[in-house]
Design a protein around this motif. Sequence first.
Motif, PDB file in Angstrom:
ATOM      1  N   PRO A 251       0.802  -1.231   0.000  1.00 22.11           N
ATOM      2  CA  PRO A 251       0.000   0.000   0.000  1.00 22.11           C
ATOM      3  C   PRO A 251       0.833   1.277   0.000  1.00 22.11           C
ATOM      4  O   PRO A 251       0.442   2.273  -0.618  1.00 22.11           O
ATOM      5  CB  PRO A 251      -0.825  -0.120   1.296  1.00 22.11           C
ATOM      6  N   GLN A 252       1.978   1.267   0.685  1.00 25.82           N
ATOM      7  CA  GLN A 252       2.803   2.471   0.736  1.00 25.82           C
ATOM      8  C   GLN A 252       3.374   2.810  -0.627  1.00 25.82           C
ATOM      9  O   GLN A 252       3.427   3.977  -1.024  1.00 25.82           O
ATOM     10  CB  GLN A 252       3.919   2.292   1.769  1.00 25.82           C
ATOM     11  N   GLN A 253       3.811   1.777  -1.353  1.00 26.64           N
ATOM     12  CA  GLN A 253       4.325   2.033  -2.700  1.00 26.64           C
ATOM     13  C   GLN A 253       3.208   2.528  -3.612  1.00 26.64           C
ATOM     14  O   GLN A 253       3.410   3.424  -4.440  1.00 26.64           O
ATOM     15  CB  GLN A 253       4.941   0.753  -3.268  1.00 26.64           C
ATOM     16  N   ALA A 254       2.023   1.962  -3.461  1.00 27.87           N
ATOM     17  CA  ALA A 254       0.900   2.387  -4.285  1.00 27.87           C
ATOM     18  C   ALA A 254       0.553   3.852  -4.027  1.00 27.87           C
ATOM     19  O   ALA A 254       0.193   4.592  -4.953  1.00 27.87           O
ATOM     20  CB  ALA A 254      -0.305   1.492  -4.021  1.00 27.87           C
ATOM     21  N   GLN A 255       0.674   4.287  -2.770  1.00 25.46           N
ATOM     22  CA  GLN A 255       0.386   5.682  -2.452  1.00 25.46           C
ATOM     23  C   GLN A 255       1.381   6.632  -3.129  1.00 25.46           C
ATOM     24  O   GLN A 255       1.036   7.775  -3.455  1.00 25.46           O
ATOM     25  CB  GLN A 255       0.404   5.886  -0.942  1.00 25.46           C
ATOM     26  N   GLN A 256       2.591   6.171  -3.337  1.00 19.33           N
ATOM     27  CA  GLN A 256       3.559   6.997  -4.050  1.00 19.33           C
ATOM     28  C   GLN A 256       3.143   7.210  -5.497  1.00 19.33           C
ATOM     29  O   GLN A 256       3.407   8.260  -6.087  1.00 19.33           O
ATOM     30  CB  GLN A 256       4.950   6.363  -3.974  1.00 19.33           C
ATOM     31  N   VAL A 257       2.468   6.216  -6.076  1.00 22.73           N
ATOM     32  CA  VAL A 257       1.953   6.368  -7.441  1.00 22.73           C
ATOM     33  C   VAL A 257       0.833   7.407  -7.456  1.00 22.73           C
ATOM     34  O   VAL A 257       0.728   8.233  -8.374  1.00 22.73           O
ATOM     35  CB  VAL A 257       1.453   5.019  -7.987  1.00 22.73           C
ATOM     36  N   VAL A 258      -0.028   7.398  -6.435  1.00 21.17           N
ATOM     37  CA  VAL A 258      -1.082   8.408  -6.320  1.00 21.17           C
ATOM     38  C   VAL A 258      -0.464   9.802  -6.264  1.00 21.17           C
ATOM     39  O   VAL A 258      -0.921  10.735  -6.950  1.00 21.17           O
ATOM     40  CB  VAL A 258      -1.950   8.149  -5.075  1.00 21.17           C
ATOM     41  N   ALA A 259       0.583   9.956  -5.465  1.00 24.76           N
ATOM     42  CA  ALA A 259       1.254  11.261  -5.352  1.00 24.76           C
ATOM     43  C   ALA A 259       1.837  11.697  -6.688  1.00 24.76           C
ATOM     44  O   ALA A 259       1.773  12.884  -7.049  1.00 24.76           O
ATOM     45  CB  ALA A 259       2.342  11.186  -4.280  1.00 24.76           C
ATOM     46  N   LEU A 260       2.400  10.751  -7.439  1.00 22.43           N
ATOM     47  CA  LEU A 260       2.945  11.080  -8.761  1.00 22.43           C
ATOM     48  C   LEU A 260       1.834  11.532  -9.700  1.00 22.43           C
ATOM     49  O   LEU A 260       2.011  12.485 -10.480  1.00 22.43           O
ATOM     50  CB  LEU A 260       3.674   9.862  -9.330  1.00 22.43           C
ATOM     51  N   SER A 261       0.689  10.866  -9.635  1.00 18.93           N
ATOM     52  CA  SER A 261      -0.444  11.250 -10.480  1.00 18.93           C
ATOM     53  C   SER A 261      -0.892  12.676 -10.176  1.00 18.93           C
ATOM     54  O   SER A 261      -1.154  13.475 -11.088  1.00 18.93           O
ATOM     55  CB  SER A 261      -1.605  10.269 -10.250  1.00 18.93           C
ATOM     56  N   GLN A 275      -4.310  -1.557  -4.387  1.00 15.59           N
ATOM     57  CA  GLN A 275      -4.284  -0.988  -3.032  1.00 15.59           C
ATOM     58  C   GLN A 275      -4.660   0.490  -3.007  1.00 15.59           C
ATOM     59  O   GLN A 275      -4.685   1.095  -1.931  1.00 15.59           O
ATOM     60  CB  GLN A 275      -2.918  -1.183  -2.337  1.00 15.59           C
ATOM     61  N   VAL A 276      -4.956   1.094  -4.170  1.00 15.55           N
ATOM     62  CA  VAL A 276      -5.396   2.494  -4.181  1.00 15.55           C
ATOM     63  C   VAL A 276      -6.681   2.655  -4.996  1.00 15.55           C
ATOM     64  O   VAL A 276      -7.021   3.765  -5.396  1.00 15.55           O
ATOM     65  CB  VAL A 276      -4.298   3.445  -4.722  1.00 15.55           C
ATOM     66  N   ARG A 347       8.813   0.793 -23.291  1.00 16.35           N
ATOM     67  CA  ARG A 347       9.895   0.880 -22.297  1.00 16.35           C
ATOM     68  C   ARG A 347       9.493   0.035 -21.094  1.00 16.35           C
ATOM     69  O   ARG A 347       8.565   0.353 -20.389  1.00 16.35           O
ATOM     70  CB  ARG A 347      10.102   2.332 -21.865  1.00 16.35           C
ATOM     71  N   ARG A 348      10.187  -1.086 -20.903  1.00 14.41           N
ATOM     72  CA  ARG A 348       9.885  -2.005 -19.799  1.00 14.41           C
ATOM     73  C   ARG A 348      10.930  -1.829 -18.708  1.00 14.41           C
ATOM     74  O   ARG A 348      12.123  -2.092 -18.943  1.00 14.41           O
ATOM     75  CB  ARG A 348       9.871  -3.445 -20.304  1.00 14.41           C
ATOM     76  N   LEU A 349      10.511  -1.376 -17.526  1.00 14.11           N
ATOM     77  CA  LEU A 349      11.425  -1.121 -16.420  1.00 14.11           C
ATOM     78  C   LEU A 349      11.148  -2.111 -15.301  1.00 14.11           C
ATOM     79  O   LEU A 349      10.018  -2.170 -14.781  1.00 14.11           O
ATOM     80  CB  LEU A 349      11.248   0.312 -15.914  1.00 14.11           C
ATOM     81  N   ILE A 350      12.162  -2.892 -14.944  1.00 14.96           N
ATOM     82  CA  ILE A 350      12.014  -3.904 -13.902  1.00 14.96           C
ATOM     83  C   ILE A 350      12.445  -3.284 -12.580  1.00 14.96           C
ATOM     84  O   ILE A 350      13.630  -3.006 -12.354  1.00 14.96           O
ATOM     85  CB  ILE A 350      12.861  -5.152 -14.228  1.00 14.96           C
ATOM     86  N   GLY A 351      11.477  -3.054 -11.726  1.00 18.63           N
ATOM     87  CA  GLY A 351      11.756  -2.434 -10.435  1.00 18.63           C
ATOM     88  C   GLY A 351      10.452  -2.085  -9.745  1.00 18.63           C
ATOM     89  O   GLY A 351       9.367  -2.233 -10.314  1.00 18.63           O
ATOM     90  N   SER A 352      10.553  -1.604  -8.519  1.00 21.72           N
ATOM     91  CA  SER A 352       9.370  -1.260  -7.737  1.00 21.72           C
ATOM     92  C   SER A 352       8.902   0.151  -8.096  1.00 21.72           C
ATOM     93  O   SER A 352       9.688   0.975  -8.593  1.00 21.72           O
ATOM     94  CB  SER A 352       9.692  -1.333  -6.246  1.00 21.72           C
ATOM     95  N   PRO A 353       7.635   0.467  -7.825  1.00 17.32           N
ATOM     96  CA  PRO A 353       7.178   1.853  -8.032  1.00 17.32           C
ATOM     97  C   PRO A 353       8.019   2.862  -7.258  1.00 17.32           C
ATOM     98  O   PRO A 353       8.347   3.934  -7.787  1.00 17.32           O
ATOM     99  CB  PRO A 353       5.739   1.813  -7.525  1.00 17.32           C
ATOM    100  N   ALA A 354       8.382   2.524  -6.012  1.00 17.54           N
ATOM    101  CA  ALA A 354       9.162   3.465  -5.190  1.00 17.54           C
ATOM    102  C   ALA A 354      10.527   3.742  -5.812  1.00 17.54           C
ATOM    103  O   ALA A 354      10.983   4.891  -5.844  1.00 17.54           O
ATOM    104  CB  ALA A 354       9.318   2.902  -3.780  1.00 17.54           C
ATOM    105  N   ASP A 355      11.201   2.686  -6.313  1.00 13.71           N
ATOM    106  CA  ASP A 355      12.512   2.878  -6.941  1.00 13.71           C
ATOM    107  C   ASP A 355      12.395   3.766  -8.175  1.00 13.71           C
ATOM    108  O   ASP A 355      13.234   4.645  -8.413  1.00 13.71           O
ATOM    109  CB  ASP A 355      13.113   1.528  -7.332  1.00 13.71           C
TER     110      ASP A 355
END
Length: 583
Positions: A251-261, A275-276, A347-355
């Motif tokens: 959920p914390q990583q998902a919230q970072q995506v909300v902030a980016l949006s 989770q969002v 563009r395929r990026l392998i990593g977490s939303p937070a990274d």
Amino acid sequence: MATPLSSGFAQAHATFNHVWAALMLEELYRLGVRDVVLAPGSRSSPLTMVASEHADLRCHCHFDERGLGFMALGIARGSQRPVVIITTSGTAVANLYPAVVEAKLLGVPLIVLSADRPIELLDNGSNQAIDQRDIFSRHTIVHHDLPPPAAEIKAAFLLSTIDQAIEQQQRTPGPMHINCRYREPLYPGASLVDASDYLAPLGRWLMASKPWSDWSWGDVKTSTVIPALNNEWEAFAQQRGLIVVGSVDDPQQAQQVVALSRQLGWPLLADVQSQVRFDPLNLIHFDLALHDECFSAELAKAEVLLQFGGRLISKRLTQFIAQQPWQDVWLVDPLPQRLDPDYCVKRRLIGSPADFIAAFPAHSEQSPWHQLDSLQRRTSHLMEERCTAFSELGVCHQLAQLAEGQLFIGNSLPARLMNMLGTHRQTPLQVFANRGASGIDGLIATAYGLSCTCSQPTTIVLGDTSALHDLNSLALLKQATQPLVVIILNNDGGSIFHMLPVPKEGELLERYYRQPHGLNFEHAAKMFGLGYLAPKSLETFVAAYTQALTAGVTLIEVNVPHQQVADDLKALGAAIRGEPREP
């Protein structure tokens, strides 16, 4: 049975098989394993006995290996740790196949330790002996077929094999299979086996708490690849963009995506697994709103797509993505899988939303480029109007608002309905689903496994056919330590086939696709000692569910006509499209 020293690893064990089993499980513990799930069996006795005696491993039991595998899947997803599965030989191992497949597709770290006969007992009529070598084929990321334990084989071989396998699993998350061949004796004899001379070369490992060998690596993906994209990201972020969020467990990583949006001013379309989904910024009814030409036309003004996580539930959204002439599409997900069924990703990026988000400089907050919020309101109003009746739509809409703690969503219709309905929530709700292979097997066991990792209530909503597939796993639920609610939407068979273009001539639809069964679950609840409620109205459902959240394990059966959900969704879609009501 093992005799430990005053500290450190035990030197005496029931049999030499137990020595190897103890080495394996101790090394797995040092590498992060805390939970072991076991099914009964004779050939697996060395593993079972050692696991039961290990003071720091939690053991969970189930008599059905298919359910056992899915229980492990749930525990691993909820705890974010690898989980060991121990089975005996033969078809016991084969019964893990569906859970292993799901774990591979979702990147869940399961560790299958299957007991097996030695090679001389294969292909000669020996009892309970099948060829278990690489039985899971390409659905595991690591496979080892160990030789029978022998004093001539160094203990360091076994430990380093485990270390390397776990390192591979950490690089590429997914299930591994270690096939353990044991010759008799399998059970303790009159005296213990003194293994001190055999174990002596392990030196400090015997008294320490660290693994035998240390594997480490740098994060090449985020340290070199992403910073090199800074210029491309700047150009990408200046365009009219759309953010889509698929499966994200944190959920914390998902919230970072909300902030980016919010920062970019881009619309957010979040799947129920994200989770969002219930975040106020998410266009929560986008799936239904895509019926609306005005909403779709506004969304189509997006020039670029940034997606976090794969395996989207909404078919309308995936069709929109496939048909849109994107200038660029980026997909971010930690699993090294394509996750691009329509081959749109550039563009395929392998990593977490937070990274990903941390790698680029923050932008000043931009105003939204779209009017999608106001365009969605009409859809939301029409949806609310049609969710007031006692129906699958009404129940799922209420559940999305009332659920607490964890919600596990079954496949087929429940996943689709929960991805369409509901409203924005003030309280958090963590949502899980088995959307790797999207099978209808093992759902109850998975939800129970998740409940083992949470101090809050767990709810599972699934269809009647799915519940029949995993009926054995109702036996697990009485062990739950927190409230657990099973909601079965019983429409008497596979009602999703009413919405698919299957042949409807004669008895084809009913007999060969929908397959009505005429069963209910009241006696199943009694058989397994569960509370049972069968509400007949939306008001009594709300009361029953609210009550069930406070105590024990409750099975709530929602009986509805088989054609109702198809008719309701058809009518709702027509209303959103502005078509006249059918007489």
